[in-house]
Design a protein around this motif. Structure first.
Motif, PDB file in Angstrom:
ATOM      1  N   VAL A 165      25.466  91.438  77.820  1.00 13.78           N
ATOM      2  CA  VAL A 165      26.468  90.409  78.114  1.00 13.78           C
ATOM      3  C   VAL A 165      26.519  90.051  79.592  1.00 13.78           C
ATOM      4  CG1 VAL A 165      27.881  91.060  76.142  1.00 13.78           C
ATOM      5  CG2 VAL A 165      28.341  92.080  78.371  1.00 13.78           C
ATOM      6  N   ILE A 166      26.046  90.922  80.465  1.00 16.04           N
ATOM      7  CA  ILE A 166      26.006  90.604  81.893  1.00 16.04           C
ATOM      8  C   ILE A 166      25.114  89.389  82.102  1.00 16.04           C
ATOM      9  CG2 ILE A 166      25.268  91.403  84.172  1.00 16.04           C
ATOM     10  CD1 ILE A 166      26.003  94.237  83.309  1.00 16.04           C
ATOM     11  N   GLY A 167      25.638  88.402  82.790  1.00 15.51           N
ATOM     12  CA  GLY A 167      24.899  87.172  83.040  1.00 15.51           C
ATOM     13  C   GLY A 167      25.182  86.059  82.062  1.00 15.51           C
ATOM     14  N   LEU A 168      25.903  86.352  80.966  1.00 10.64           N
ATOM     15  CA  LEU A 168      26.225  85.316  79.991  1.00 10.64           C
ATOM     16  C   LEU A 168      27.364  84.437  80.488  1.00 10.64           C
ATOM     17  CD1 LEU A 168      26.113  87.226  76.569  1.00 10.64           C
ATOM     18  CD2 LEU A 168      24.349  85.754  77.580  1.00 10.64           C
ATOM     19  N   PRO A 169      27.334  83.130  80.155  1.00 12.48           N
ATOM     20  CA  PRO A 169      28.431  82.237  80.549  1.00 12.48           C
ATOM     21  C   PRO A 169      29.618  82.379  79.601  1.00 12.48           C
ATOM     22  CG  PRO A 169      26.749  81.000  79.377  1.00 12.48           C
ATOM     23  CD  PRO A 169      26.219  82.398  79.514  1.00 12.48           C
ATOM     24  N   VAL A 170      30.817  82.394  80.155  1.00  9.10           N
ATOM     25  CA  VAL A 170      32.050  82.461  79.366  1.00  9.10           C
ATOM     26  C   VAL A 170      33.065  81.509  79.985  1.00  9.10           C
ATOM     27  CG1 VAL A 170      33.953  83.880  78.525  1.00  9.10           C
ATOM     28  CG2 VAL A 170      31.665  84.869  78.707  1.00  9.10           C
TER      29      VAL A 170
ATOM     30  N   VAL B 243      38.337  92.728  82.985  1.00  7.79           N
ATOM     31  CA  VAL B 243      37.286  93.723  82.777  1.00  7.79           C
ATOM     32  C   VAL B 243      37.138  93.952  81.277  1.00  7.79           C
ATOM     33  CG1 VAL B 243      36.508  96.069  83.236  1.00  7.79           C
ATOM     34  CG2 VAL B 243      37.797  94.823  84.988  1.00  7.79           C
ATOM     35  N   GLY B 244      35.961  93.619  80.750  1.00  7.24           N
ATOM     36  CA  GLY B 244      35.696  93.765  79.320  1.00  7.24           C
ATOM     37  C   GLY B 244      35.372  92.426  78.695  1.00  7.24           C
ATOM     38  N   ALA B 245      34.083  92.130  78.487  1.00  6.22           N
ATOM     39  CA  ALA B 245      33.670  90.830  77.951  1.00  6.22           C
ATOM     40  C   ALA B 245      33.378  90.895  76.460  1.00  6.22           C
ATOM     41  CB  ALA B 245      32.439  90.325  78.708  1.00  6.22           C
ATOM     42  N   GLY B 246      34.174  91.696  75.735  1.00  7.86           N
ATOM     43  CA  GLY B 246      34.050  91.737  74.283  1.00  7.86           C
ATOM     44  C   GLY B 246      34.741  90.548  73.646  1.00  7.86           C
TER      45      GLY B 246
ATOM     46  N   LEU C 243      32.608  80.679  83.556  1.00 10.99           N
ATOM     47  CA  LEU C 243      32.345  81.828  84.420  1.00 10.99           C
ATOM     48  C   LEU C 243      31.085  82.542  83.932  1.00 10.99           C
ATOM     49  CD1 LEU C 243      35.968  83.291  84.649  1.00 10.99           C
ATOM     50  CD2 LEU C 243      34.803  81.919  86.387  1.00 10.99           C
ATOM     51  N   VAL C 244      30.559  83.420  84.755  1.00  9.96           N
ATOM     52  CA  VAL C 244      29.413  84.238  84.384  1.00  9.96           C
ATOM     53  C   VAL C 244      29.843  85.702  84.391  1.00  9.96           C
ATOM     54  CG1 VAL C 244      27.094  84.985  85.022  1.00  9.96           C
ATOM     55  CG2 VAL C 244      27.747  82.591  85.313  1.00  9.96           C
ATOM     56  N   VAL C 245      29.554  86.418  83.317  1.00 10.51           N
ATOM     57  CA  VAL C 245      29.920  87.827  83.243  1.00 10.51           C
ATOM     58  C   VAL C 245      29.159  88.600  84.319  1.00 10.51           C
ATOM     59  CG1 VAL C 245      29.992  89.897  81.820  1.00 10.51           C
ATOM     60  CG2 VAL C 245      30.350  87.640  80.768  1.00 10.51           C
ATOM     61  N   CYS C 246      29.896  89.315  85.169  1.00 14.41           N
ATOM     62  CA  CYS C 246      29.293  90.071  86.261  1.00 14.41           C
ATOM     63  C   CYS C 246      29.284  91.563  85.938  1.00 14.41           C
ATOM     64  CB  CYS C 246      30.075  89.837  87.553  1.00 14.41           C
ATOM     65  SG  CYS C 246      30.065  88.132  88.114  1.00 14.41           S
TER      66      CYS C 246
END
Length: 286
Positions: free
Chosen positions: A135-140, A103-106, A143-146
């Protein structure tokens, strides 16, 4: 090939876990890292002295730590690298692997998801969550940020065993509450603040600032000790106890030494993450 013994009476790693001190568990994780490096280098047998030097402990402490696993080596021969590695993995609960949600896509969250070392050690990141629209929807890292709003449903589908929190202080408790409500029982937090969770939840915290402060303290203390120490004579030799081996180099010992150097370098490079969460792309409390 050296004879390898299992724990007395066929006792499983799970049965042994309750008797192992926390400090020993931390060192077992270090031994496992070294053994993985040795295995990658093709080393089949390692002595307690060689393993202890690579792990940064004395051989007596290493042998005591490994005694909690039951008999594992043969005196005068050493440890079977593959079998000892499997035994430690069993005791640490790694045999079946772990599915991890974050949890946390920083900055810190993205760096952790992209770190390949977790996969090699049995930890597979299966989901990353945030609440920031940018950032929601970005690929990492595949994976995709949900959206964290759907965390409970996602956890039910992904069936993770461990969660990681990489958010700022003011959002950490909310993230923890969401994870607990979703059923996670094992949580690692990189937020420096104290979090509240039920007694049934295993909650661990990594405070990078505290680690840096400890390094600062050790640096000052080592400098003071160095200034007080009597200069060694030019012809002084290194104590024998600091050497890995007194034997003439062989194909086996050369491979071990190469693996140990590789392990030490990898440990130095990856001991402490250097990134911190950014204000953008991190969960914030509603």
């Amino acid at each position: 090939m050296t004879e390898q013994h299992e724990a007395p009476g066929g006792v499983s790693g799970r049965a042994l876990q309750k008797d192992i001190p926390q400090a020993t568990v931390a060192r077992l994780a270090t031994y496992l890292r070294v053994l993985a490096t040795l295995a990658d280098e093709g080393v089949a047998i390692v002595s307690s002295e060689e393993l202890a030097v690579a792990a940064g402990v004395n051989s007596a402490k290493l042998r005591k730590d490994l005694s909690f696993l039951g008999p594992n080596g043969v005196r005068g021969v050493g440890y079977d690298v593959a079998r000892l590695r499997t035994r430690i993995e069993d005791v640490l609960g790694l045999s079946q692997g772990h599915r991890v949600v974050l949890v946390g896509a920083g900055n810190l969250g993205r760096a952790l998801v992209g770190y390949g070392g977790f996969q090699r050690r049995g930890f597979t990141v299966v989901g990353i969550f945030d609440n920031h629209p940018e950032v929601i929807g970005l690929p990492v890292a595949g994976l995709v940020v949900c959206d964290v709003a759907g965390l409970a449903e996602a956890v039910a589908a992904l069936d993770p065993t461990i969660a990681v929190i990489t958010v700022p202080d003011d959002a950490a408790q909310d993230a923890c509450d969401r994870l607990v409500a979703a059923g996670l029982q094992s949580i690692l937090s990189f937020a420096p603040c104290e979090l509240i969770a039920p007694a049934s939840v295993e909650l661990r915290r990594v405070d990078l600032a505290v680690e840096l402060q400890m390094l600062s303290f050790e640096r000052v203390r080592n400098a003071d000790n160095a200034s007080e120490a009597v200069p060694a004579s030019a012809g002084a030799t290194r104590p024998a106890s600091s050497r890995i081996s007194h034997r003439a180099p062989t194909a086996h010992t050369s491979a071990v030494h190469q693996a140990l150097k590789h392990s030490a370098a990898a440990h130095t490079a990856s001991s402490h993450p250097a990134t911190e969460p950014s204000s953008k792309g991190s969960v914030v409390s509603p």
